[in-house]
Design an enzyme around this catalytic site. Structure first.
Site, PDB file in Angstrom:
ATOM      1  CG  PHE A  78      -2.420  11.469   1.323  1.00 49.63           C
ATOM      2  CD1 PHE A  78      -2.970  12.487   2.093  1.00 49.63           C
ATOM      3  CD2 PHE A  78      -1.100  11.557   0.974  1.00 49.63           C
ATOM      4  CE1 PHE A  78      -2.208  13.573   2.488  1.00 49.63           C
ATOM      5  CE2 PHE A  78      -0.324  12.643   1.365  1.00 49.63           C
ATOM      6  CZ  PHE A  78      -0.889  13.658   2.124  1.00 49.63           C
ATOM      7  CB  CYS A  79      -5.686   5.105   2.641  1.00 50.67           C
ATOM      8  SG  CYS A  79      -4.488   4.250   1.639  1.00 50.67           S
ATOM      9  CG  HIS A  80     -10.509   8.323   0.425  1.00 48.82           C
ATOM     10  ND1 HIS A  80      -9.568   8.313  -0.573  1.00 48.82           N
ATOM     11  CD2 HIS A  80     -11.061   9.560   0.418  1.00 48.82           C
ATOM     12  CE1 HIS A  80      -9.548   9.498  -1.170  1.00 48.82           C
ATOM     13  NE2 HIS A  80     -10.449  10.271  -0.591  1.00 48.82           N
ATOM     14  CG  MET A 115      -3.267   2.086  -1.173  1.00 46.60           C
ATOM     15  SD  MET A 115      -1.597   1.577  -1.658  1.00 46.60           S
ATOM     16  CE  MET A 115      -0.768   1.562  -0.088  1.00 46.60           C
ATOM     17  CD  GLU A 116      -8.115   0.261   1.564  1.00 45.50           C
ATOM     18  OE1 GLU A 116      -8.362   1.372   2.061  1.00 45.50           O
ATOM     19  OE2 GLU A 116      -7.801   0.128   0.357  1.00 45.50           O
ATOM     20  CG  ASP A 130       6.060 -12.563  15.420  1.00 42.64           C
ATOM     21  OD1 ASP A 130       7.142 -12.303  15.989  1.00 42.64           O
ATOM     22  OD2 ASP A 130       5.004 -12.783  16.039  1.00 42.64           O
TER      23      ASP A 130
END
Length: 162
Positions: A78-80, A115-116, A130
Site C-alpha cells: 500500500f505504499c504510493h 517506508m522508503e 551478506d
C-alpha cells in the site's frame, strides 16, 4: 482517519490510502538499523576499512539500499509511488562492535517517505550481513526504526536520543 488504521476501510478490508486531498510538501524521513558483529569480526572490519573478501561493504550496501528505496512501492503493497528526490546513507561505529546505518529520503509529495527510508536501511543492513557472513553467521541486525520525519502531520527527530 484519526486514531485508527489508515490502510483499512470501514468494512475492515485492506486499502491504499487516498492522499488526493493532502497538500504537497517536502517530506523527509530518516531510518536507522544497527548491525552488531562479534568482537573479532568488528576488529577485522575496522582494520580493513570495512572491506571484506566480497569488496567494499558500505559502498555495496549503499547501492543496494538505494535500489530498495526506489522500489519500495513494489515491495510494500500500500505504499504510493513517490518522486524521490534525495537518498542519502550514513554509517558510523557506535561502541566497539556495532555499525549504525542511516538512510535519509526526501520527496515533494502528498505522503511521507518513512517506508522508503525503512526499506532502504533494512536492505543496506542485509547487504552488510551478506558482505560479511563469510566472517561469521553471528552478525545481528537490530533496532530498525524511523528516527526522524518532517513535512507531514506528526514531525519528530529522535536521532540524538539514540
Amino acid at each position: 482517519m484519526s486514531g485508527g488504521l489508515s490502510h483499512v476501510d470501514a468494512d475492515g478490508r485492506p486499502r491504499m490510502v487516498d492522499v488526493g486531498h493532502k497538500t504537497v510538501t517536502r517530506r523527509e524521513a530518516c531510518a536507522e538499523a544497527l548491525v552488531v558483529f562479534p568482537a573479532d569480526v568488528a576488529e577485522t572490519l575496522r582494520s580493513q576499512q570495512l572491506r571484506s573478501a566480497k569488496g567494499a561493504v558500505v559502498d555495496t550496501a549503499v547501492i543496494a539500499g538505494t535500489l530498495a528505496v526506489k522500489r519500495t512501492h513494489e515491495l510494500v503493497p500500500f505504499c504510493h509511488l513517490l518522486p524521490v528526490e534525495k537518498i542519502a546513507f550514513e554509517h558510523d561505529w557506535i561502541g566497539a562492535d556495532t555499525l549504525r546505518l542511516r538512510c535519509s529520503v526526501a520527496a515533494v509529495a502528498k505522503t511521507g517517505v518513512e517506508m522508503e527510508a525503512m526499506v532502504g536501511v533494512q536492505i543496506a543492513a542485509a547487504t552488510v550481513y551478506d558482505m560479511c557472513k563469510a566472517l561469521s553467521h553471528f552478525i545481528r541486525i537490530e533496532c530498525v526504526a524511523v528516527v526522524a520525519k518532517s513535512g507531514g502531520r506528526d514531525d519528530f527527530d529522535r536521532r540524538e536520543a539514540r
